[in-house]
Design a protein around this motif. Structure first.
Motif, PDB file in Angstrom:
ATOM      1  N   VAL A 150       0.824  -1.213   0.000  1.00 25.52           N
ATOM      2  CA  VAL A 150       0.000   0.000   0.000  1.00 25.52           C
ATOM      3  C   VAL A 150       0.857   1.261   0.000  1.00 25.52           C
ATOM      4  N   PHE A 151       1.988   1.220   0.698  1.00 32.59           N
ATOM      5  CA  PHE A 151       2.814   2.415   0.813  1.00 32.59           C
ATOM      6  C   PHE A 151       4.028   2.391  -0.116  1.00 32.59           C
ATOM      7  N   GLN A 152       3.878   1.711  -1.260  1.00 33.88           N
ATOM      8  CA  GLN A 152       4.898   1.787  -2.293  1.00 33.88           C
ATOM      9  C   GLN A 152       4.929   3.194  -2.888  1.00 33.88           C
ATOM     10  N   ASP A 153       6.107   3.611  -3.311  1.00 33.04           N
ATOM     11  CA  ASP A 153       6.247   4.881  -4.032  1.00 33.04           C
ATOM     12  C   ASP A 153       6.143   4.563  -5.519  1.00 33.04           C
ATOM     13  N   LEU A 154       4.961   4.771  -6.094  1.00 29.21           N
ATOM     14  CA  LEU A 154       4.709   4.368  -7.483  1.00 29.21           C
ATOM     15  C   LEU A 154       5.482   5.211  -8.498  1.00 29.21           C
ATOM     16  N   LYS A 155       6.112   6.290  -8.039  1.00 29.70           N
ATOM     17  CA  LYS A 155       6.917   7.113  -8.949  1.00 29.70           C
ATOM     18  C   LYS A 155       8.300   6.506  -9.194  1.00 29.70           C
ATOM     19  N   LYS A 156       8.707   5.575  -8.338  1.00 25.28           N
ATOM     20  CA  LYS A 156      10.026   4.963  -8.488  1.00 25.28           C
ATOM     21  C   LYS A 156      10.034   3.981  -9.659  1.00 25.28           C
ATOM     22  N   THR A 157      11.163   3.918 -10.341  1.00 24.30           N
ATOM     23  CA  THR A 157      11.293   3.024 -11.497  1.00 24.30           C
ATOM     24  C   THR A 157      11.279   1.574 -11.057  1.00 24.30           C
ATOM     25  N   GLU A 158      12.060   1.261 -10.036  1.00 28.62           N
ATOM     26  CA  GLU A 158      12.102  -0.102  -9.498  1.00 28.62           C
ATOM     27  C   GLU A 158      11.414  -0.128  -8.137  1.00 28.62           C
ATOM     28  N   LYS A 159      10.446  -1.033  -8.014  1.00 29.40           N
ATOM     29  CA  LYS A 159       9.691  -1.162  -6.766  1.00 29.40           C
ATOM     30  C   LYS A 159       9.737  -2.626  -6.326  1.00 29.40           C
ATOM     31  N   PHE A 160      10.016  -2.845  -5.044  1.00 27.11           N
ATOM     32  CA  PHE A 160      10.124  -4.236  -4.594  1.00 27.11           C
ATOM     33  C   PHE A 160       9.606  -4.412  -3.172  1.00 27.11           C
ATOM     34  N   VAL A 161       9.220  -5.658  -2.875  1.00 25.28           N
ATOM     35  CA  VAL A 161       8.896  -6.093  -1.521  1.00 25.28           C
ATOM     36  C   VAL A 161       9.637  -7.406  -1.306  1.00 25.28           C
ATOM     37  N   ASP A 162      10.589  -7.406  -0.374  1.00 23.11           N
ATOM     38  CA  ASP A 162      11.368  -8.610  -0.050  1.00 23.11           C
ATOM     39  C   ASP A 162      10.808  -9.251   1.216  1.00 23.11           C
ATOM     40  N   ASN A 179      11.092  -0.724  -0.662  1.00 28.19           N
ATOM     41  CA  ASN A 179      11.695   0.571  -0.997  1.00 28.19           C
ATOM     42  C   ASN A 179      10.596   1.595  -1.283  1.00 28.19           C
ATOM     43  N   GLY A 180       9.558   1.556  -0.444  1.00 32.31           N
ATOM     44  CA  GLY A 180       8.403   2.434  -0.622  1.00 32.31           C
ATOM     45  C   GLY A 180       8.597   3.821  -0.052  1.00 32.31           C
ATOM     46  N   GLU A 181       7.504   4.388   0.438  1.00 26.81           N
ATOM     47  CA  GLU A 181       7.515   5.778   0.893  1.00 26.81           C
ATOM     48  C   GLU A 181       8.371   5.982   2.144  1.00 26.81           C
ATOM     49  N   GLY A 182       8.449   4.936   2.989  1.00 23.48           N
ATOM     50  CA  GLY A 182       9.226   5.055   4.216  1.00 23.48           C
ATOM     51  C   GLY A 182       8.511   5.857   5.290  1.00 23.48           C
ATOM     52  N   ILE A 183       9.106   5.902   6.471  1.00 22.90           N
ATOM     53  CA  ILE A 183       8.501   6.558   7.634  1.00 22.90           C
ATOM     54  C   ILE A 183       9.485   7.588   8.188  1.00 22.90           C
ATOM     55  N   SER A 184       8.991   8.764   8.490  1.00 21.90           N
ATOM     56  CA  SER A 184       9.858   9.822   9.013  1.00 21.90           C
ATOM     57  C   SER A 184      10.243   9.538  10.466  1.00 21.90           C
ATOM     58  N   LYS A 185      11.335  10.110  10.910  1.00 26.36           N
ATOM     59  CA  LYS A 185      11.835   9.895  12.271  1.00 26.36           C
ATOM     60  C   LYS A 185      10.819  10.315  13.326  1.00 26.36           C
ATOM     61  N   GLU A 186      10.100  11.419  13.060  1.00 23.85           N
ATOM     62  CA  GLU A 186       9.150  11.916  14.062  1.00 23.85           C
ATOM     63  C   GLU A 186       7.902  11.034  14.175  1.00 23.85           C
ATOM     64  N   ASN A 187       7.651  10.171  13.185  1.00 21.98           N
ATOM     65  CA  ASN A 187       6.457   9.322  13.211  1.00 21.98           C
ATOM     66  C   ASN A 187       6.733   7.875  13.599  1.00 21.98           C
ATOM     67  N   ILE A 188       7.980   7.453  13.533  1.00 23.96           N
ATOM     68  CA  ILE A 188       8.286   6.024  13.642  1.00 23.96           C
ATOM     69  C   ILE A 188       7.903   5.427  15.003  1.00 23.96           C
ATOM     70  N   ALA A 226      13.094  -0.496  11.004  1.00 27.55           N
ATOM     71  CA  ALA A 226      14.046   0.539  10.598  1.00 27.55           C
ATOM     72  C   ALA A 226      13.494   1.154   9.325  1.00 27.55           C
ATOM     73  N   SER A 227      13.443   2.488   9.263  1.00 28.58           N
ATOM     74  CA  SER A 227      12.834   3.124   8.099  1.00 28.58           C
ATOM     75  C   SER A 227      13.376   4.526   7.894  1.00 28.58           C
ATOM     76  N   SER A 228      13.383   4.957   6.643  1.00 30.84           N
ATOM     77  CA  SER A 228      13.772   6.319   6.297  1.00 30.84           C
ATOM     78  C   SER A 228      12.773   6.860   5.275  1.00 30.84           C
ATOM     79  N   LYS A 229      12.331   8.080   5.483  1.00 32.66           N
ATOM     80  CA  LYS A 229      11.381   8.703   4.580  1.00 32.66           C
ATOM     81  C   LYS A 229      11.953   8.788   3.172  1.00 32.66           C
ATOM     82  N   GLY A 230      11.189   8.274   2.207  1.00 27.16           N
ATOM     83  CA  GLY A 230      11.616   8.309   0.814  1.00 27.16           C
ATOM     84  C   GLY A 230      12.523   7.175   0.404  1.00 27.16           C
ATOM     85  N   VAL A 231      12.972   6.369   1.370  1.00 29.77           N
ATOM     86  CA  VAL A 231      13.902   5.267   1.085  1.00 29.77           C
ATOM     87  C   VAL A 231      13.206   3.913   1.181  1.00 29.77           C
ATOM     88  N   GLY A 232      12.444   3.692   2.261  1.00 30.08           N
ATOM     89  CA  GLY A 232      11.748   2.423   2.441  1.00 30.08           C
ATOM     90  C   GLY A 232      11.735   1.988   3.895  1.00 30.08           C
TER      91      GLY A 232
END
Length: 243
Positions: A150-162, A179-188, A226-232
């Protein structure tokens, strides 16, 4: 005197627990009502618009948006069923076959994954018998995978779920990485709260990760992220093997 004090302490504790339970119930009912009213209001408005329109393209767009609202409601109701099943159902230990369990969950997302070019990569190392509760293992897999899709970044060329599972005599480790939208530090630190959403436009039910944490807890396991906004995001679950 001591007995009287102990009774008062117990009553105070029970009253506090009851107050907290009522607060959770109030929030639960309010959130359920809110999340069902939104899509219903959208459906009603779109039906009125489609009825008044004489253009086929507008009617088609209305039908598409109605379907999206229906899917959203359906997913929310499924989350409620999962919530109740995990909260009320007894622990029933049985042999778990992770390849089969994962395949059944992925089957629900294959069409969406193909349409959006999301690659699923599954690795299961299970040379050891694993015994646990099938319902809760399925809930954990289902909501972690759903969250990753659900939280994949559809703008990315390569999208994966491992999805990586390793079974030992002591426990199973389930890792779901995307490698979806990721979660920001303040929300994690808030993502496992009931009905938590990072924004009003969030696509999830707000129950998925809460259910994951509750199911893991009932099985005596632990979950980390473990998550980073914009990374996954990378979720790791460890569950004891009840051999």
């Amino acid at each position: 005197m001591r007995t009287t004090l102990k009774i008062k302490e117990m009553n105070n504790l029970l009253n506090q627990e009851l107050s907290e339970a009522n607060s959770v119930l109030d929030k639960f009912v309010y959130s359920c009502s809110h999340d069902l009213k939104g899509p219903l209001a959208s459906i009603k408005g779109l039906i009125r618009l489609a009825e008044k329109s004489t253009r086929d393209d507008i009617t088609d767009e209305c039908l598409h948006l109605i379907n999206e609202s229906v899917v959203r409601m359906d997913n929310f109701l499924k989350s409620l069923e999962s919530f109740v099943g995990n909260a009320r159902g007894p622990i029933v230990n049985t042999t778990i076959y992770f390849n089969e369990s994962i395949a059944k969950v992925l089957d629900h997302y294959l069409d969406y994954a193909r349409a959006n070019k999301i690659k699923f990569r599954v690795r299961v190392k299970q040379d050891q018998k694993f015994v646990s509760d099938q319902l809760r293992i399925t809930l954990i897999l289902e909501h972690l995978i759903q969250n990753a899709v659900v939280f994949q970044d559809l703008k990315k060329t390569e999208k994966f779920v491992d999805i990586d599972v390793k079974v030992t005599p002591k426990h199973a480790t389930i890792e779901v990485c995307d490698n979806g939208e990721g979660i920001s530090k303040e929300n994690i630190n808030d993502i496992f709260q009931m009905f938590y959403r990072s924004s009003e436009s969030s696509k999830g039910s707000g129950l998925g990760l809460y259910i994951v944490q509750e199911a893991v807890s009932k099985l005596g396991g632990e979950v980390s992220v473990a998550s980073s906004k914009g990374v996954g995001s990378n979720f790791i679950v460890k569950i004891p093997n009840n051999l």
